[in-house]
Design a protein around this motif. Sequence first.
Motif, PDB file in Angstrom:
ATOM      1  N   ASN A 638       0.827  -1.209   0.000  1.00 46.70           N
ATOM      2  CA  ASN A 638       0.000   0.000   0.000  1.00 46.70           C
ATOM      3  C   ASN A 638       0.861   1.259   0.000  1.00 46.70           C
ATOM      4  O   ASN A 638       0.546   2.263   0.626  1.00 46.70           O
ATOM      5  CB  ASN A 638      -0.958  -0.010   1.190  1.00 46.70           C
ATOM      6  N   SER A 641      -1.305   5.531  -3.331  1.00 46.22           N
ATOM      7  CA  SER A 641      -2.688   5.836  -2.940  1.00 46.22           C
ATOM      8  C   SER A 641      -3.692   4.896  -3.603  1.00 46.22           C
ATOM      9  O   SER A 641      -4.697   4.517  -2.985  1.00 46.22           O
ATOM     10  CB  SER A 641      -3.018   7.293  -3.276  1.00 46.22           C
ATOM     11  N   CYS A 642      -3.450   4.517  -4.852  1.00 49.32           N
ATOM     12  CA  CYS A 642      -4.407   3.647  -5.536  1.00 49.32           C
ATOM     13  C   CYS A 642      -4.303   2.192  -5.076  1.00 49.32           C
ATOM     14  O   CYS A 642      -5.103   1.341  -5.502  1.00 49.32           O
ATOM     15  CB  CYS A 642      -4.218   3.738  -7.055  1.00 49.32           C
ATOM     16  N   ALA A 644      -4.300   1.575  -1.751  1.00 45.37           N
ATOM     17  CA  ALA A 644      -4.614   1.744  -0.329  1.00 45.37           C
ATOM     18  C   ALA A 644      -5.404   0.564   0.214  1.00 45.37           C
ATOM     19  O   ALA A 644      -6.303   0.035  -0.451  1.00 45.37           O
ATOM     20  CB  ALA A 644      -5.385   3.047  -0.132  1.00 45.37           C
ATOM     21  N   GLU A 664       3.806  10.713  -3.749  1.00 47.43           N
ATOM     22  CA  GLU A 664       2.653  11.593  -3.723  1.00 47.43           C
ATOM     23  C   GLU A 664       3.042  12.992  -3.213  1.00 47.43           C
ATOM     24  O   GLU A 664       4.209  13.373  -3.231  1.00 47.43           O
ATOM     25  CB  GLU A 664       1.526  10.980  -2.875  1.00 47.43           C
ATOM     26  N   TRP A 678      -0.772   3.915   2.629  1.00 44.48           N
ATOM     27  CA  TRP A 678      -2.117   4.441   2.376  1.00 44.48           C
ATOM     28  C   TRP A 678      -3.197   3.471   2.862  1.00 44.48           C
ATOM     29  O   TRP A 678      -3.063   2.255   2.756  1.00 44.48           O
ATOM     30  CB  TRP A 678      -2.302   4.685   0.879  1.00 44.48           C
ATOM     31  N   LYS A 680      -7.862   3.441   3.026  1.00 44.76           N
ATOM     32  CA  LYS A 680      -9.088   4.122   2.598  1.00 44.76           C
ATOM     33  C   LYS A 680     -10.267   3.639   3.436  1.00 44.76           C
ATOM     34  O   LYS A 680     -10.303   2.494   3.901  1.00 44.76           O
ATOM     35  CB  LYS A 680      -9.349   3.909   1.121  1.00 44.76           C
ATOM     36  N   SER A 712     -10.967  10.507  -5.199  1.00 43.80           N
ATOM     37  CA  SER A 712     -10.464   9.247  -5.740  1.00 43.80           C
ATOM     38  C   SER A 712      -8.952   9.229  -5.645  1.00 43.80           C
ATOM     39  O   SER A 712      -8.305  10.267  -5.475  1.00 43.80           O
ATOM     40  CB  SER A 712     -10.898   9.091  -7.202  1.00 43.80           C
ATOM     41  N   CYS A 713      -8.385   8.017  -5.813  1.00 42.46           N
ATOM     42  CA  CYS A 713      -6.936   7.904  -5.640  1.00 42.46           C
ATOM     43  C   CYS A 713      -6.181   8.670  -6.712  1.00 42.46           C
ATOM     44  O   CYS A 713      -5.025   9.049  -6.516  1.00 42.46           O
ATOM     45  CB  CYS A 713      -6.528   6.436  -5.641  1.00 42.46           C
ATOM     46  N   LEU A 716      -6.925  13.402  -5.559  1.00 40.72           N
ATOM     47  CA  LEU A 716      -7.046  13.590  -4.112  1.00 40.72           C
ATOM     48  C   LEU A 716      -7.404  15.028  -3.768  1.00 40.72           C
ATOM     49  O   LEU A 716      -6.893  15.976  -4.378  1.00 40.72           O
ATOM     50  CB  LEU A 716      -5.732  13.202  -3.427  1.00 40.72           C
ATOM     51  N   TYR A 741      -8.890   9.017   2.733  1.00 37.61           N
ATOM     52  CA  TYR A 741      -7.565   8.380   2.727  1.00 37.61           C
ATOM     53  C   TYR A 741      -6.712   8.955   3.866  1.00 37.61           C
ATOM     54  O   TYR A 741      -6.110  10.018   3.714  1.00 37.61           O
ATOM     55  CB  TYR A 741      -6.854   8.638   1.401  1.00 37.61           C
TER      56      TYR A 741
END
Length: 743
Positions: A638, A641-642, A644, A664, A678, A680, A712-713, A716, A741
């Motif tokens: 993880n 971010s996508c 997570a 990021e 990350w 969520k 959304s990832c 953000l 997140y």
Amino acid sequence: MEVKKILLATWLLLGYATLFAQLPTTCEDAMEVFCGETYEFDIAEYDQTVPASLVCAGNFVNPIWLKINGTGEVMDLKLCDQSLFQVFLLSGSCGDHTCQELNNTAVIYDCSYTYQGRFKTKLGESYFVMVIHNAFDPGVLSLAIQCAEPAINDECEGALIAALGVTYPVSALSASIGPPSPHSTYSESGDLWYIFTGSGNLVSFASSSSLVNGSVYVGVCDQLISLDQSTIGYQGGYLTELGKNYYLQVRMYGTEEHSFTLTEHLVASNSYCVNALSLPLLDTFEIDFSDALYLQSPCNLSHLANQWFTIMGNDSVCHVSFSLFVPDVISGDCENMHCETVTVNGREISFLTKKNVKYFIDFLSQGSNCQHFAYFTPYSVINDSYESAAEISCHDSIAATLEGALYDDGQYDYNLHGLPDLWYKIMGSGKFYSIEAQYLPSTNRPFEPSIDVFKTVDDRLEAHHAFPNTSTVHYFLEDQQFYYVRVSGGADSFSIKVNCFDPVVNDECEGAMPISALDSISGVNQFSAFSTQDTCFYYGYNQDIQSDIWYQLIGDGKLYEFTFDRAYNGAYYAIYQGSCNDFGCVVYLPLYDYSEQHTTKVFLNEGVQYFIKVFNFSANSFDQHFSFHFREIMIAPNDQSCAAYTLHCGDIINDSTSNAAINEVRCDGSEATSPGIWYKIQGNDQYYEFSSNYEVENDLSYSLNPTLFAGSCSQLICQSSKLYRYQNKFVFYGKGADLLYPF
């Protein structure tokens, strides 16, 4: 002597009646006091309704007023009290006061706090003494008044004649306060004045008590100039001129009788340059500094006993022994002195003399007798200065001796004293030179010779690099550039050896050696000639890098752990990214002798070029061993971010950011500076609380600091302003259908 006891205040509570005694609390009610009397004031209570007295630029409460009628005598007021108080002296009349200076000196008699004030009265003039006592600390205040006729010589104008060697009695009580003295500890005590005639020698002042000091002046009474004290041997006093008159101020503390004596001390004639004696040659001679005057030496600025000698130059080297302090050698004359450079070898100085030039030698000591000797030797050393340096080149091996060599200050040094030295000249060829200088085994010296390297710029010596007591120096010599090597040390035989080496291939960034994760790199930063300034900040030293070598690798989008092993002689490491013409600092790692190992994790972006530099801040880094290696480690799943992890209420997560990359952005749009992982959460129109046990010794500054995003990832939206923290707990409100997140 009668002691008069006075009850200043009492109260008696009889029903509602309060009785007060009459208090001398105003000028008009001042109580008259007389010479030879002692008064005691019992301060049991104090009437708080008494108004404050405005005198001497102050507004004072709790006053006791006393009155004295002037008799022309010197008066001493002694006050004893077991609490603090202040005393003021005024002249004139009530309502028209003039503040007078009062000799305020604290002394210790047989009470807790004692005060002594002395002043001279004028016949028929009224004086008022106001005592401010501590009304909230009752005690007994005792006042004793002593009076004496002022001495004839109480003022400078009445100074009495004093002869040298005669003891004179002095009465402290008959001396009123005089002008302050620069040499007296008791600057406010009484003084008497004398006048004496100088003898041309040092005159010292001695007294029968430490409570008596003497100061000497020249000039006239209304324009006196204080003399500075001088010293001969271990005796301090005043240097006088024959037949000149001097004023003596004798300051005394207290009221006792004392005595003083002025004593003459003969000064060695050659304590002055103009009286310099001829220096004996060949034979041992003794200098007695017991009568030598302490003066500022003209060359080394020390303040020691001086004796001057002269010698005539003859184009030979003069050698002179000394005991502790290096003598000054001067050419010119006593009015226009030029300090000469001298060679110091053990307890002997040497200097080259010119024919028919007169030299002055100022011997220095601290008042003891010392034996010395002096002699001449021929001067025949060829390469004794950089102008006559002997030329050497690669692979030369030369035997030499410092015997007979002199210290050469040349164009590079401002020291007047130095060790014997010899000079060598090398033409640089773009190679690394190893210069080795060692004493021969027969000399049995504890330290090796010192080596200094210079290069010439506009016919002057620059870039001074000193290597004291170092047997071998590694130094890069630029092509077609002259360098000078100075070897200095004790007057003994030594050898000098020169070797040449090509700089290492990866001496510069453009020649960086390619490496990979399978490699284990080790080496010695020995023949690195060039240094590169860069964007890493090495605790303020990045402008002083002396040598560095370079390694290069290409990023593959993986996380690596770099391990830098113990570095002998303190190697430094830095990792960069970019190109040789434009690279940025990734991480800087100092690794000292006492550091066994240092590791750091770096994410190497796909296709990005990275550099590792090994360097040092020493110009003589020939023995800088180092080693390092690196290995791939798995990145946290993880890490992005996508990717997570989804969290649910009640989940307990054990995780770590140690294997995450820096990725990021932060809420302010800047790039993150630390690794992150990350998670969520699907919002459901309710509050969410999560807590962390990540703390270091309960210090919240080291605890977890999440960042909250929504959206959304791939897009953000920062929500950290809606993330509330309570100690190590975090609360936020999640709306329905929102993905939040916490990073």
